[in-house]
Design a protein around this motif. Structure first.
Motif, PDB file in Angstrom:
ATOM      1  N   ASP A  50       0.805  -1.224   0.000  1.00 51.34           N
ATOM      2  CA  ASP A  50       0.000   0.000   0.000  1.00 51.34           C
ATOM      3  C   ASP A  50       0.839   1.275   0.000  1.00 51.34           C
ATOM      4  O   ASP A  50       0.359   2.334  -0.395  1.00 51.34           O
ATOM      5  N   ALA A  51       2.081   1.187   0.436  1.00 52.50           N
ATOM      6  CA  ALA A  51       2.946   2.370   0.486  1.00 52.50           C
ATOM      7  C   ALA A  51       3.466   2.776  -0.894  1.00 52.50           C
ATOM      8  O   ALA A  51       3.981   3.882  -1.062  1.00 52.50           O
ATOM      9  N   TYR A  52       3.310   1.909  -1.885  1.00 49.96           N
ATOM     10  CA  TYR A  52       3.825   2.200  -3.228  1.00 49.96           C
ATOM     11  C   TYR A  52       3.266   3.519  -3.768  1.00 49.96           C
ATOM     12  O   TYR A  52       4.006   4.357  -4.277  1.00 49.96           O
ATOM     13  N   ALA A  53       1.960   3.703  -3.671  1.00 47.58           N
ATOM     14  CA  ALA A  53       1.313   4.887  -4.242  1.00 47.58           C
ATOM     15  C   ALA A  53       1.882   6.177  -3.661  1.00 47.58           C
ATOM     16  O   ALA A  53       2.106   7.145  -4.391  1.00 47.58           O
ATOM     17  N   ALA A  54       2.147   6.194  -2.368  1.00 49.55           N
ATOM     18  CA  ALA A  54       2.690   7.404  -1.740  1.00 49.55           C
ATOM     19  C   ALA A  54       4.118   7.673  -2.195  1.00 49.55           C
ATOM     20  O   ALA A  54       4.491   8.820  -2.443  1.00 49.55           O
TER      21      ALA A  54
END
Length: 79
Positions: A50-54
């Motif tokens: 989930d941290a990829y997008a940020a």
């Protein structure tokens, strides 16, 4: 650069320790966009979850098909 009907992208790499004043190790590789996507991008995206997008919101990976702007997107994504 073209090879066997495919555009090849050269990625220049360097790795060194965070506290090191040494140059580290450097190398370059030539890869197709497909290979960069499956072998590098997809692994990074899976690893970050989930941290990829940020992390990559301002630098989206290159679109499929090697459209105009691919080199700029790859450069931004690789930072």
């Amino acid at each position: 650069e073209e090879a066997c009907g495919h555009t090849m992208y050269t990625v220049e790499c360097c790795i060194r320790g965070a506290q090191s004043s040494l140059d580290g190790e450097s190398w370059s590789v030539r890869r197709r966009l497909h290979d960069l996507r499956t072998d590098l991008h997809d692994a990074v995206k899976a690893g970050l979850g989930d941290a990829y997008a940020a992390h990559f919101a301002s630098a989206p990976f290159a679109l499929h098909g090697g459209l105009p702007g691919t080199t700029a997107r790859l450069s931004a994504w690789l930072g």
